[in-house]
Design an enzyme around this catalytic site. Structure first.
Site, PDB file in Angstrom:
ATOM      1  N   ASN A  80       2.126  10.900   4.057  1.00  0.00           N
ATOM      2  CA  ASN A  80       1.218  10.069   4.706  1.00  0.00           C
ATOM      3  C   ASN A  80       1.429  10.648   6.231  1.00  0.00           C
ATOM      4  O   ASN A  80       2.511  10.430   6.858  1.00  0.00           O
ATOM      5  CB  ASN A  80       1.966   8.698   4.687  1.00  0.00           C
TER       6      ASN A  80
ATOM      7  N   LYS B  26      -0.063  10.018   8.702  1.00  0.00           N
ATOM      8  CA  LYS B  26      -0.475   8.929  10.004  1.00  0.00           C
ATOM      9  C   LYS B  26      -1.215   9.619  10.736  1.00  0.00           C
ATOM     10  O   LYS B  26      -2.379  10.222  10.515  1.00  0.00           O
ATOM     11  CB  LYS B  26       0.881   8.601  10.498  1.00  0.00           C
TER      12      LYS B  26
ATOM     13  N   HIS C 118      -0.213  -0.673   4.764  1.00  0.00           N
ATOM     14  CA  HIS C 118       0.940  -0.050   5.482  1.00  0.00           C
ATOM     15  C   HIS C 118       1.385  -1.003   6.570  1.00  0.00           C
ATOM     16  O   HIS C 118       0.695  -1.440   7.305  1.00  0.00           O
ATOM     17  CB  HIS C 118       0.636   1.415   6.027  1.00  0.00           C
TER      18      HIS C 118
ATOM     19  N   GLU D 181       2.553  -0.284   9.362  1.00  0.00           N
ATOM     20  CA  GLU D 181       1.873  -0.026  10.779  1.00  0.00           C
ATOM     21  C   GLU D 181       0.840  -0.808  11.013  1.00  0.00           C
ATOM     22  O   GLU D 181       0.245  -1.225  11.965  1.00  0.00           O
ATOM     23  CB  GLU D 181       1.781   1.382  10.882  1.00  0.00           C
TER      24      GLU D 181
ATOM     25  N   GLU E  37       8.443   0.120   1.088  1.00  0.00           N
ATOM     26  CA  GLU E  37       8.816   0.579   2.228  1.00  0.00           C
ATOM     27  C   GLU E  37       9.646  -0.173   3.010  1.00  0.00           C
ATOM     28  O   GLU E  37       8.607  -1.106   3.656  1.00  0.00           O
ATOM     29  CB  GLU E  37       7.535   1.439   3.124  1.00  0.00           C
TER      30      GLU E  37
ATOM     31  N   GLY F 241      10.551   5.863   9.734  1.00  0.00           N
ATOM     32  CA  GLY F 241      10.794   6.619  11.042  1.00  0.00           C
ATOM     33  C   GLY F 241      12.017   6.436  11.895  1.00  0.00           C
ATOM     34  O   GLY F 241      12.090   6.768  13.147  1.00  0.00           O
TER      35      GLY F 241
ATOM     36  N   SER G  28      11.912   7.391   5.842  1.00  0.00           N
ATOM     37  CA  SER G  28      12.787   8.466   6.331  1.00  0.00           C
ATOM     38  C   SER G  28      13.323   9.217   5.026  1.00  0.00           C
ATOM     39  O   SER G  28      14.516   9.560   4.787  1.00  0.00           O
ATOM     40  CB  SER G  28      14.125   7.848   6.801  1.00  0.00           C
TER      41      SER G  28
HETATM   42  O1  LIG Z   1       5.852   4.988   6.635  1.00  0.00           O
HETATM   43  C1  LIG Z   1       6.182   6.022   5.962  1.00  0.00           C
HETATM   44  C2  LIG Z   1       5.134   6.358   4.898  1.00  0.00           C
HETATM   45  O2  LIG Z   1       3.994   5.834   4.837  1.00  0.00           O
HETATM   46  C3  LIG Z   1       7.680   6.718   6.055  1.00  0.00           C
HETATM   47  O3  LIG Z   1       7.487   7.097   7.241  1.00  0.00           O
HETATM   48  P1  LIG Z   1       8.850   8.228   7.505  1.00  0.00           P
HETATM   49  O4  LIG Z   1       9.085   9.079   6.390  1.00  0.00           O
HETATM   50  O5  LIG Z   1       8.386   8.981   8.552  1.00  0.00           O
HETATM   51  O6  LIG Z   1       9.945   7.136   7.751  1.00  0.00           O
END
Ligand SMILES: O=C(CO)COP(=O)(O)O
Length: 241
Positions: A9, A11, A96, A98, A165, A171, A204
């Site tokens: 992903n 982002k 997601h 976010e 997740e 992150g 992560s």
């Molecule tokens: O949100 C994520 C994947 O959708 C995970 O992000 P990270 O791997 O950067 O922690």
């Protein structure tokens, strides 16, 4: 056994030029990857046509990061399922954390997006997971149960990927312990009456952790943020042992 799905992903990262730079070394590194691993890149909308042109005939599947529930209309900033499928997109990330946190995504809008995606032949990747506060309060399962119950009304479980997740692991470098991720994912599968759909772990994920994560029996893949931006590192993840 559910299919193994390894998805990046991206982002809001990578211009079209950076996408092309990523592809060459990545494609080289996955030449020997076993065929039964589905490899997906969920990229910004502007990169979809780049992938669609560059990956014609490739095993790499293209994914988007959002889809609207209406076929078209006055929905500024949104994108329809048909606009995605026209570009060869097969997967779409829905719900997601976010988007839930910053853009007003609710279980109800998640549900609408899931159904529209499936109706257009896309495979949605539904993200669920708890905050640190919810985990500390012992509310992980109640919270995820609610996300599943409300999000999955009328959704076809045979064309769906779920990504567990935990928000506190996204992150932060604070990866969820693989046995604990395995436990929650097994519990999620139980909530879905043992339906054999792919359930991923995300949060992560790093190349040095992937072998242990994928050794867990309930985990059918990963959804990778930051570590999917580097072609060599993400190829190492795809090529887990
Ligand atoms: O949100 C994520 C994947 O959708 C995970 O992000 P990270 O791997 O950067 O922690």
């Amino acid at each position: 056994m559910a299919k193994t799905v390894i998805a990046g992903n991206w982002k809001m990262y990578k211009t079209q030029a950076e996408t092309l730079e990523f592809l060459k070394p990545f494609v080289e590194q996955i030449a020997e990857t076993p065929d039964d691993r589905e490899i997906v890149l969920c990229v910004p909308f502007t990169d979809l046509s780049v992938l669609s042109n560059a990956l014609h005939g490739s095993r790499i599947r293209i994914g988007a990061q959002n889809v609207h529930w209406e076929a078209n209309g006055a929905y500024t900033g949104e994108i329809s399922a048909e606009m995605l499928t026209e570009l060869g997109v097969r997967y779409v990330v829905v719900g997601h954390s976010e988007r839930r946190q910053y853009f007003g995504e609710t279980d109800e809008t998640v549900n609408r997006r899931l159904k529209a995606a499936q109706a257009a032949g896309l495979t949605p990747i539904l993200c669920v997971g708890e905050t640190k506060q919810q985990r500390d309060a012992g509310e992980t399962q109640t919270h995820i149960a609610q996300q599943l119950k409300a999000g999955l009304v009328g959704v076809n479980l045979s064309n769906l990927v779920i990504a567990y997740e935990p928000i506190w692991a996204i992150g932060t470098g604070d990866t969820c312990e693989s046995k604990e991720a395995n436990r929650v994912i097994g519990w999620i599968r139980d909530q879905l009456n043992g339906e054999d759909l792919p359930i991923q772990y995300g949060g992560s994920v790093k190349p040095e952790l992937i072998d242990e994560i994928m050794a867990q029996p309930e985990i059918n893949g990963v959804l990778v943020g930051g570590a999917s931006l580097d072609p060599i590192g993400f190829a190492r993840i795809v090529n887990y042992q």
